[in-house]
Design an enzyme around this catalytic site. Structure first.
Site, PDB file in Angstrom:
ATOM      1  N   GLY A 261      60.855  16.070  55.009  1.00 37.54           N
ATOM      2  CA  GLY A 261      62.093  16.687  54.594  1.00 37.54           C
ATOM      3  C   GLY A 261      63.063  16.069  55.097  1.00 37.54           C
ATOM      4  CD  GLU A 303      52.909  15.143  56.581  1.00 33.97           C
ATOM      5  OE1 GLU A 303      53.576  15.869  56.108  1.00 33.97           O
ATOM      6  OE2 GLU A 303      51.630  15.159  56.846  1.00 33.97           O
ATOM      7  N   GLY A 305      59.159  11.516  52.552  1.00 33.43           N
ATOM      8  CA  GLY A 305      58.939  11.112  51.005  1.00 33.43           C
ATOM      9  C   GLY A 305      60.239  10.617  50.498  1.00 33.43           C
ATOM     10  NE  ARG A 306      64.671  15.097  49.469  1.00 31.91           N
ATOM     11  CZ  ARG A 306      64.591  15.988  48.482  1.00 31.91           C
ATOM     12  NH1 ARG A 306      65.232  15.692  47.243  1.00 31.91           N
ATOM     13  NH2 ARG A 306      63.573  16.991  48.694  1.00 31.91           N
ATOM     14  NE  ARG A 343      64.949  16.735  43.631  1.00 33.66           N
ATOM     15  CZ  ARG A 343      66.223  16.885  44.337  1.00 33.66           C
ATOM     16  NH1 ARG A 343      67.247  16.280  43.761  1.00 33.66           N
ATOM     17  NH2 ARG A 343      66.365  17.773  45.295  1.00 33.66           N
ATOM     18  CB  CYS A 374      65.658  22.648  22.749  1.00 36.29           C
ATOM     19  SG  CYS A 374      65.415  21.007  21.480  1.00 36.29           S
ATOM     20  CD  GLU A 375      64.743  24.866  28.829  1.00 39.66           C
ATOM     21  OE1 GLU A 375      65.654  25.417  29.693  1.00 39.66           O
ATOM     22  OE2 GLU A 375      63.868  24.757  28.816  1.00 39.66           O
ATOM     23  CE1 TYR A 404      58.521  15.694  46.424  1.00 36.17           C
ATOM     24  CE2 TYR A 404      60.587  14.869  47.382  1.00 36.17           C
ATOM     25  CZ  TYR A 404      59.363  15.269  47.413  1.00 36.17           C
ATOM     26  OH  TYR A 404      58.688  15.378  48.773  1.00 36.17           O
TER      27      TYR A 404
END
Ligand code: LLP
Length: 447
Positions: A261, A303, A305-306, A343, A374-375, A404
């Protein structure tokens, strides 16, 4: 407009103070930007767009920084941020362990030669097959996330060779960039609340299983946390629980996993978790909290990640269309979008972009960088600062694209997931090829 320093700073993780670009980023003549010595426009011409580049040296430097800052701890890279065989190699070579949360991550890492002993298996819904696979491969630790998992895992394990496990607890500390990633409190699907006794009950049941060896406790507070304070609060709560466990069972658990985190800066000047502060304050608080309860200090695990892979990644898109709305809004539509980076749509995450491959002296204006899907919600970067003469064919580079994005990429609109390159010392090599319509067709087995 984002500027890129031409000389590295004292902190090897940054090209300039507050810069979101990898330390290797160099502005070249003609508006070109090099990462790891590889020109982005050059790479886009060779490999097509959208294109993701991973700066190997940046990732390794970040992994190493964790080992240096926390020499007494076990640092496990969170594979969910992004995993491929090369990344597994790099983190293994830098001495990190690996946090995996599915048979897919586990099998890919094992196939790449990552030692299973250095893996931790997570998950709130591990299938019987996943548990069996983890035991067969002799995964170092399995994190218990529900009461039903305890007898299920114990039934598969053997008493002569007990499986090491951690119990995931909720210290009741809320932290993280979005409600969807705040996992340290009750009222969401992960872990056992300390309050009310659920965590103590899980510990009781694990200790009663001869096939399981309780190595310690785990918690993961949330993601994109930029302050150390929530981790310190969690330590206090967990130390009290550790003392309660010793009082009840006479055991002192040897490990404490504080999860990941650790926040990074996505845009110039944004705050990030200061690794040196984290290491110093967490180590001191853990020692103090344990001393208060007369406990031996457990071995710390983290741990991230990012913070390891995020800033090592750069995404490159080609502008396909530029639209000027009647209200003065400018939309630049690129050839990727929410399928390679969900994200912004999921969490409202903010990014920055830079024109590459062409020098422009036009004044910066606010441009909504939108995707090709298409949004109307497929907006990658609202109000990006880009040159007023932005036009179709231009290339945009987006930093901090390593975490991510690819790992959450989808097959929406059958656009196909981008290619991934590793860049290092002026050389680019393809790690993952672009997904094509043939890949989609190949999965169809009937009509
Ligand atoms: N450990 C556990 C048990 C986790 O659940 C996670 C992330 C990590 C470690 C690594 O967290 P990191 O250091 O990378 O923040 N998709 C969201 C993030 C979800 C994180 C899920 N768990 C996003 O794009 O912001």
């Amino acid at each position: 407009m984002t500027t890129v320093a031409t000389a590295p700073t004292a902190d090897p993780r940054h090209s300039a103070p507050g810069s979101p670009w990898p330390a290797s980023a160099r502005a070249l003549p003609g508006g070109e930007l090099a990462i790891g010595g590889v020109g982005l426009a050059d790479a886009a011409d060779r490999f097509g767009t959208p294109l993701y580049l991973l700066d190997e040296a940046e990732l390794r430097t970040r992994a190493r920084a964790y080992r240096t800052a926390l020499p007494h701890a076990e640092v496990c890279y969170a594979a969910k941020a992004f995993l491929c065989s090369a990344v597994a190699d790099w983190v293994a070579e830098e001495g990190l362990g690996l946090d995996v949360c599915s048979a897919g991550e586990l099998r890919l890492a094992a196939a790449a030669g990552f030692p299973a002993q250095r893996m931790i298996l997570h998950g709130n819904a591990k299938s019987p097959e996943e548990l069996r696979l983890a035991l067969r491969l002799r995964v170092g630790r399995i994190v218990i996330d529900g009461l039903a998992e305890i007898p299920r895992l114990a039934a598969l394990a053997v008493a002569e060779e007990p499986q090491r496990v951690l119990v995931r607890v909720l210290p009741g500390v809320a932290a993280g960039h979005h409600a969807a990633v705040r996992t340290g409190v009750a009222g969401q699907k992960f872990g056992f609340p300390i309050d009310g006794g659920d965590a103590a009950e899980a510990v009781r049941r694990v200790l009663a299983q001869p096939g399981l060896r309780l190595a310690g406790l785990h918690c993961h507070l949330g993601s994109q946390i930029t302050e150390v304070a929530p981790f310190l609060a969690a330590i206090d709560r967990i130390a009290a629980l550790l003392a309660g466990i010793r009082a009840e069972h006479g055991v002192e658990l040897p490990e404490l996993d504080l999860g990941g985190g650790h926040g990074v800066a996505y845009r110039p000047g944004e705050p990030e978790l200061d690794l040196a502060d984290f290491a110093r304050l967490v180590t001191a608080r853990l020692a103090a909290a344990c001393a208060e309860h007369g406990l031996r200090v457990p071995r710390l695990l983290v741990e991230p990640g990012r913070a390891v892979v995020g800033p090592a990644g750069v995404a490159v898109y080609r502008v396909l269309a530029v639209k000027h709305g009647t209200d003065g809004r400018v939309f630049a539509a690129v050839d990727g979008g929410m399928s390679d980076n969900p994200r912004p749509a999921l969490y409202g995450s903010r990014y920055t972009a830079r024109l590459v491959g062409r020098a422009s002296t036009a004044a910066p204006v606010a441009v909504d960088v939108v995707g090709r899907h298409c949004e109307a919600g497929d907006v990658l970067i609202p109000d990006a600062e880009l040159p007023a003469d932005l036009r179709p064919g231009d290339l945009l580079a987006v930093p901090v694209a390593g975490a991510y994005q690819l790992s959450m990429a989808s097959g929406y609109n059958l656009v196909g997931r981008p290619a991934v390159l590793a860049v290092r010392d002026g050389r680019a090599r393809q790690l993952i090829r672009r997904e094509t319509v043939e890949d989609f067709l190949r999965r169809e087995v009937g009509r």
